[in-house]
Write a protein that holds these residues in place. Structure first.
Motif, mmCIF file in Angstrom:
data_model
loop_
_atom_site.group_PDB
_atom_site.id
_atom_site.type_symbol
_atom_site.label_atom_id
_atom_site.label_comp_id
_atom_site.label_asym_id
_atom_site.label_seq_id
_atom_site.Cartn_x
_atom_site.Cartn_y
_atom_site.Cartn_z
ATOM 1 N N VAL A 14 0.799 -1.159 -0.015
ATOM 2 C CA VAL A 14 -0.016 0.193 0.011
ATOM 3 C C VAL A 14 0.955 1.334 0.143
ATOM 4 O O VAL A 14 0.481 2.271 -0.633
ATOM 5 C CB VAL A 14 -0.846 -0.040 1.331
ATOM 6 N N LEU A 15 1.962 1.399 0.817
ATOM 7 C CA LEU A 15 2.905 2.264 0.810
ATOM 8 C C LEU A 15 3.547 2.434 -0.420
ATOM 9 O O LEU A 15 3.512 3.628 -1.013
ATOM 10 C CB LEU A 15 3.887 2.276 1.982
ATOM 11 N N LEU A 16 3.915 1.501 -1.092
ATOM 12 C CA LEU A 16 4.527 1.536 -2.534
ATOM 13 C C LEU A 16 3.461 1.979 -3.662
ATOM 14 O O LEU A 16 3.923 2.849 -4.350
ATOM 15 C CB LEU A 16 4.993 0.161 -3.057
ATOM 16 N N ALA A 17 2.230 1.681 -3.316
ATOM 17 C CA ALA A 17 1.191 2.030 -4.415
ATOM 18 C C ALA A 17 0.961 3.548 -4.150
ATOM 19 O O ALA A 17 0.603 4.315 -5.070
ATOM 20 C CB ALA A 17 -0.165 1.311 -4.032
ATOM 21 N N LEU A 18 0.882 3.991 -2.917
ATOM 22 C CA LEU A 18 0.477 5.440 -2.677
ATOM 23 C C LEU A 18 1.895 6.422 -3.018
ATOM 24 O O LEU A 18 1.584 7.531 -3.553
ATOM 25 C CB LEU A 18 0.604 5.679 -1.052
ATOM 26 N N PHE A 19 3.076 5.839 -3.015
ATOM 27 C CA PHE A 19 4.129 6.491 -3.552
ATOM 28 C C PHE A 19 4.188 6.489 -4.958
ATOM 29 O O PHE A 19 4.462 7.747 -5.650
ATOM 30 C CB PHE A 19 5.518 5.718 -3.066
ATOM 31 N N PHE A 20 3.725 5.676 -5.572
ATOM 32 C CA PHE A 20 3.739 5.706 -7.354
ATOM 33 C C PHE A 20 2.606 6.410 -7.630
ATOM 34 O O PHE A 20 2.554 6.475 -9.004
ATOM 35 C CB PHE A 20 3.752 4.194 -7.849
ATOM 36 N N ALA A 21 1.558 6.621 -6.878
ATOM 37 C CA ALA A 21 0.150 7.134 -7.280
ATOM 38 C C ALA A 21 0.354 8.387 -8.081
ATOM 39 O O ALA A 21 -0.336 8.727 -9.234
ATOM 40 C CB ALA A 21 -0.967 7.008 -6.188
ATOM 41 N N ILE A 25 -0.981 8.809 -12.078
ATOM 42 C CA ILE A 25 -1.923 9.768 -12.538
ATOM 43 C C ILE A 25 -1.653 10.964 -13.181
ATOM 44 O O ILE A 25 -2.213 10.998 -14.190
ATOM 45 C CB ILE A 25 -2.566 10.214 -10.887
ATOM 46 N N LYS A 26 -0.139 11.603 -12.995
ATOM 47 C CA LYS A 26 -0.094 12.841 -13.613
ATOM 48 C C LYS A 26 0.753 12.538 -14.819
ATOM 49 O O LYS A 26 1.024 13.422 -15.765
ATOM 50 C CB LYS A 26 0.632 13.651 -12.858
ATOM 51 N N LEU A 27 1.363 11.159 -15.103
ATOM 52 C CA LEU A 27 2.168 10.931 -16.253
ATOM 53 C C LEU A 27 1.443 10.870 -17.613
ATOM 54 O O LEU A 27 0.265 10.385 -17.543
ATOM 55 C CB LEU A 27 2.866 9.769 -16.023
ATOM 56 N N GLY A 28 1.844 11.660 -18.749
ATOM 57 C CA GLY A 28 0.930 11.667 -19.932
ATOM 58 C C GLY A 28 1.407 10.424 -20.720
ATOM 59 O O GLY A 28 0.866 10.082 -21.886
ATOM 60 N N SER A 29 2.655 9.863 -20.464
ATOM 61 C CA SER A 29 3.259 8.888 -21.297
ATOM 62 C C SER A 29 2.726 7.435 -20.634
ATOM 63 O O SER A 29 2.697 6.874 -19.846
ATOM 64 C CB SER A 29 4.595 8.970 -21.253
ATOM 65 N N LEU A 30 1.943 6.811 -21.778
ATOM 66 C CA LEU A 30 1.540 5.516 -21.491
ATOM 67 C C LEU A 30 2.545 4.243 -21.137
ATOM 68 O O LEU A 30 2.509 3.700 -20.241
ATOM 69 C CB LEU A 30 0.655 5.148 -22.614
ATOM 70 N N LEU A 34 2.772 2.154 -17.691
ATOM 71 C CA LEU A 34 2.710 0.644 -17.647
ATOM 72 C C LEU A 34 3.787 0.098 -17.160
ATOM 73 O O LEU A 34 3.635 -0.977 -16.394
ATOM 74 C CB LEU A 34 2.574 0.313 -19.155
ATOM 75 N N PHE A 35 5.031 0.735 -17.133
ATOM 76 C CA PHE A 35 6.235 0.074 -16.310
ATOM 77 C C PHE A 35 5.863 0.254 -15.017
ATOM 78 O O PHE A 35 6.019 -0.730 -14.117
ATOM 79 C CB PHE A 35 7.409 0.965 -16.708
ATOM 80 N N LEU A 36 5.386 1.312 -14.565
ATOM 81 C CA LEU A 36 4.885 1.603 -13.080
ATOM 82 C C LEU A 36 3.946 0.586 -12.477
ATOM 83 O O LEU A 36 4.119 -0.032 -11.367
ATOM 84 C CB LEU A 36 4.613 3.086 -12.775
ATOM 85 N N LEU A 37 2.948 0.339 -13.348
ATOM 86 C CA LEU A 37 1.865 -0.431 -12.828
ATOM 87 C C LEU A 37 2.290 -1.899 -13.063
ATOM 88 O O LEU A 37 1.758 -2.679 -12.315
ATOM 89 C CB LEU A 37 0.634 -0.382 -13.818
ATOM 90 N N GLY A 38 3.187 -2.101 -13.969
ATOM 91 C CA GLY A 38 3.956 -3.489 -14.009
ATOM 92 C C GLY A 38 4.765 -3.778 -12.936
ATOM 93 O O GLY A 38 4.674 -5.020 -12.294
ATOM 94 N N GLY A 39 5.348 -2.590 -12.209
ATOM 95 C CA GLY A 39 6.316 -3.128 -11.046
ATOM 96 C C GLY A 39 5.355 -3.153 -9.996
ATOM 97 O O GLY A 39 5.772 -3.948 -9.107
#
Length: 51
Positions: A14-21, A25-30, A34-39
């Motif tokens: 949960v802490l990692l997800a809150l750090f990446f959120a 949300i703000k990145l315009g590059s898909l 996808l790399f962050l969500l894959g991680g």
């Protein structure tokens, strides 16, 4: 895996997800999103399947 270890893994995820959120949300590059969500997916898989 003991219940306390599972709770600690969940808190860590949960802490990692809150750090990446904000980045997700703000990145315009898909592709970077996808790399962050894959991680996050790999971290969740590792926490869930570890004995």
């Amino acid at each position: 895996m003991t219940p306390s270890s599972r709770v600690a893994g969940l808190i860590g995820f949960v802490l990692l997800a809150l750090f990446f959120a904000p980045y997700v949300i703000k990145l315009g590059s898909l592709d970077i999103t996808l790399f962050l969500l894959g991680g996050l997916t790999l971290a969740a898989w590792d926490a869930w399947t570890t004995r």
